[in-house]
Design a protein around this motif. Structure first.
Motif, PDB file in Angstrom:
ATOM      1  N   ALA A  70       1.141  -1.470  -0.228  1.00 32.14           N
ATOM      2  CA  ALA A  70      -0.093  -0.030  -0.135  1.00 32.14           C
ATOM      3  C   ALA A  70       0.946   0.843  -0.067  1.00 32.14           C
ATOM      4  N   GLU A 109       0.168   7.253   1.872  1.00 31.70           N
ATOM      5  CA  GLU A 109      -0.911   8.102   2.073  1.00 31.70           C
ATOM      6  C   GLU A 109      -1.845   6.681   2.387  1.00 31.70           C
ATOM      7  N   ASP A 110      -2.472   5.347   1.551  1.00 36.29           N
ATOM      8  CA  ASP A 110      -3.315   4.728   1.750  1.00 36.29           C
ATOM      9  C   ASP A 110      -3.105   3.514   3.739  1.00 36.29           C
ATOM     10  N   CYS A 111      -1.780   3.316   3.810  1.00 33.40           N
ATOM     11  CA  CYS A 111      -1.639   3.508   5.229  1.00 33.40           C
ATOM     12  C   CYS A 111      -1.874   3.950   6.052  1.00 33.40           C
ATOM     13  N   ASN A 133      -4.689   6.161   5.849  1.00 27.24           N
ATOM     14  CA  ASN A 133      -5.969   6.575   5.947  1.00 27.24           C
ATOM     15  C   ASN A 133      -6.805   4.989   6.322  1.00 27.24           C
ATOM     16  N   ILE A 134      -6.004   4.410   5.900  1.00 23.55           N
ATOM     17  CA  ILE A 134      -6.627   2.724   6.036  1.00 23.55           C
ATOM     18  C   ILE A 134      -6.954   2.315   7.655  1.00 23.55           C
TER      19      ILE A 134
END
Length: 157
Positions: A87, A90-92, A94-95
């Protein structure tokens, strides 16, 4: 109160795949006041979803609990599950925020990643959430608008 199965368990297995189901909660015994709980996670790792190369970060997770709180050993095992997860940075963050928000329904939560440079660029994603209809929604907006007013110098990494 929900049963905690990981705390004190010496037979815990660490998942090699992203696994939000390991997260556990317990009751907030101080609901009469607002207070911050902050986790410093200096050894977070994930994988670049394109190259498969490891990414390293120091994560900070801070929240104001409402009814439920996250149990720290389950959080550690959950964060470890990102080790082989592909990921973007930024995804990390937000997840992680979305998983913890769904788990605890906190009044306020923020997640910041300070990823080490790779290819000469460091990335520091930040996200937050404040419960709608409360003062915490306004605080979330304020904190987002005032992020990085005093950016870091390159020499302090």
């Amino acid at each position: 109160m929900e049963k905690l199965t990981l705390l004190g368990n010496k037979q815990v297995s660490y998942s090699s795949e992203y696994d939000p189901t390991v997260l556990e909660v317990f009751d907030n015994k101080h609901r009469n006041r607002d207070y911050f709980v902050k986790f410093n996670c200096p050894e977070f790792t994930s994988l670049c979803p394109v190259t498969g190369q490891p990414d390293f970060a120091a994560l900070t997770i801070a929240y104001v609990p409402d009814i439920k709180m996250v149990e720290s050993k389950s959080l550690k095992i959950y964060l470890f599950s990102f080790r082989n997860h592909g990921a973007f940075h930024e995804d990390c963050v937000n997840i992680i925020l979305e998983d913890l928000k769904a788990l605890m329904e906190p009044k306020y939560i923020e997640v910041q990643g300070k990823f080490l440079p790779r290819g000469g660029i460091s990335i520091d994603p930040y996200c937050n959430y404040g419960k709608a209809g409360t003062k915490w929604a306004g605080i979330a907006r304020y904190r987002m608008m005032n992020r990085d007013l005093y950016p870091e110098k390159i020499d302090n990494r």
